[in-house]
Design an enzyme around this catalytic site. Sequence first.
Site, PDB file in Angstrom:
ATOM      1  N   GLU A  54       0.835  -1.210   0.000  1.00 28.27           N
ATOM      2  CA  GLU A  54       0.000   0.000   0.000  1.00 28.27           C
ATOM      3  C   GLU A  54       0.869   1.259   0.000  1.00 28.27           C
ATOM      4  O   GLU A  54       2.090   1.194   0.204  1.00 28.27           O
ATOM      5  CB  GLU A  54      -0.917   0.007   1.219  1.00 28.27           C
ATOM      6  CG  GLU A  54      -0.171   0.039   2.543  1.00 28.27           C
ATOM      7  CD  GLU A  54      -1.043   0.540   3.685  1.00 28.27           C
ATOM      8  OE1 GLU A  54      -1.567   1.669   3.580  1.00 28.27           O
ATOM      9  OE2 GLU A  54      -1.183  -0.179   4.685  1.00 28.27           O
ATOM     10  N   LYS A 201      -3.781  -1.374  13.465  1.00 30.83           N
ATOM     11  CA  LYS A 201      -3.055  -0.214  13.973  1.00 30.83           C
ATOM     12  C   LYS A 201      -3.130  -0.205  15.498  1.00 30.83           C
ATOM     13  O   LYS A 201      -4.138  -0.571  16.084  1.00 30.83           O
ATOM     14  CB  LYS A 201      -3.653   1.086  13.396  1.00 30.83           C
ATOM     15  CG  LYS A 201      -3.309   1.258  11.934  1.00 30.83           C
ATOM     16  CD  LYS A 201      -3.584   2.674  11.453  1.00 30.83           C
ATOM     17  CE  LYS A 201      -5.047   2.920  11.204  1.00 30.83           C
ATOM     18  NZ  LYS A 201      -5.306   4.296  10.718  1.00 30.83           N
TER      19      LYS A 201
HETATM   20  N1  PSU Z   1      -0.653   2.185   9.555  1.00 33.08           N
HETATM   21  C1  PSU Z   1      -0.142   3.376   9.924  1.00 33.08           C
HETATM   22  N2  PSU Z   1      -0.706   4.489   9.472  1.00 33.08           N
HETATM   23  C2  PSU Z   1      -1.770   4.485   8.618  1.00 33.08           C
HETATM   24  C3  PSU Z   1      -2.290   3.243   8.193  1.00 33.08           C
HETATM   25  C4  PSU Z   1      -1.698   2.116   8.707  1.00 33.08           C
HETATM   26  O1  PSU Z   1       0.839   3.428  10.653  1.00 33.08           O
HETATM   27  O2  PSU Z   1      -2.260   5.540   8.228  1.00 33.08           O
HETATM   28  C5  PSU Z   1      -3.430   3.256   7.213  1.00 33.08           C
HETATM   29  C6  PSU Z   1      -3.579   1.975   6.389  1.00 33.08           C
HETATM   30  O3  PSU Z   1      -3.501   2.363   5.047  1.00 33.08           O
HETATM   31  C7  PSU Z   1      -4.965   1.488   6.718  1.00 33.08           C
HETATM   32  C8  PSU Z   1      -5.640   2.797   7.047  1.00 33.08           C
HETATM   33  O4  PSU Z   1      -5.582   0.833   5.642  1.00 33.08           O
HETATM   34  O5  PSU Z   1      -4.679   3.450   7.854  1.00 33.08           O
HETATM   35  C9  PSU Z   1      -6.972   2.684   7.733  1.00 33.08           C
HETATM   36  O6  PSU Z   1      -7.473   3.972   7.931  1.00 33.08           O
HETATM   37  P1  PSU Z   1      -8.929   4.200   8.529  1.00 33.08           P
HETATM   38  O7  PSU Z   1      -8.843   3.765   9.958  1.00 33.08           O
HETATM   39  O8  PSU Z   1      -9.185   5.665   8.366  1.00 33.08           O
HETATM   40  O9  PSU Z   1      -9.835   3.329   7.730  1.00 33.08           O
END
Ligand code: PSU
Length: 323
Positions: A54, A201
């Site tokens: 990603e 996360k």
């Molecule tokens: N890990 C990190 N920072 C991020 C992410 C993962 O350290 O920003 C990202 C990934 O791309 C994951 C996304 O798919 O956060 C999910 O975001 P949200 O909770 O807004 O759906």
Amino acid sequence: MAASSSSSSSSALSRLSNIQNHLNPIDSLAKNLVKISPEVSEALSHGHAVVALESTIISHGADYTVFFACVQGMPYPQNFETAKEVEAIVRNNGAVPATIAILEGLPCVGLSTEELERLAKLGSKAQKTARRDIAHVVATRGNGATTVSATMFFASMVGIPVFVTGGIGGVHRHGEHTMDISSDLTELGRTPVAVISAGIKSILDIPRTLEYLETHGVCVAAYKTNEFPAFFTETSGSKVPCRVDSPEDYVNMKLKLGSGLVIGVPIPREHAASGRVIESAIQSALREAREKNITGNAETPFLLARVNELTGGLSLASSILSL
Ligand code: PSU
Ligand code: MN
């Protein structure tokens, strides 16, 4: 006579293929709207291993940010160096990396070094792009850093079955009130790609995330352990329904169920001690945020800054980023 019949049959064929494309928009999108790099395209056509990566973690990486004494995402050039290092790890293991991003409205599968650097320089100016944002970023010819959901979408479209990342999205703490649940989870329920990660996360709610994945029929496994890993620590207290001990175990699980698969791989032993320090700082920061009633979008910047203070930030950076 022969010539005219062949030309009429070829125009019928092209009409038919237009109709088929219309009936199967994913195929036509894949052919016309996605740029696949020559290296990835060649590997796919020969059936060689390709691993999707990603791009949100390049431009908005929060978990990595903790180590960089800042809250806006990993800065250039560290994000560029890290992205190249991750690609090199995939290559050293005999597969071709396919970093996915949207550049000037064009979804790209596999980035050249120049494209990777362009994205790294854009940093948080690249739009964080989940599945719901794809149409808008493409239509406005924007630059999009794809999250897990959007990366899975494009990987599946071009036939890449495996995707490796750091931490996936999940159910946020207090998600039962805010309904803040990452679209990564619903994507896993509908797109047949295996996502290999260190868990979710670090600031999310693990038990609720596992419940939600169960609702969506997503198989959740852990690698060489019975517990879902907690990003910075090997254990989380949450058992997984299945365990894989080898790549063969994973291959045997590849049924055509039409949904995704999560495989949690725990932090390597040599980093476990630093991981525990960070995890306990996260827990203290979360307690403080609750006591001070810091919620909503003020919460993450507060947590990251606090964790950074509590851990001495940069001293931990080097140990984890040598992963
Ligand atoms: N890990 C990190 N920072 C991020 C992410 C993962 O350290 O920003 C990202 C990934 O791309 C994951 C996304 O798919 O956060 C999910 O975001 P949200 O909770 O807004 O759906
Ligand atoms: Mn969200």
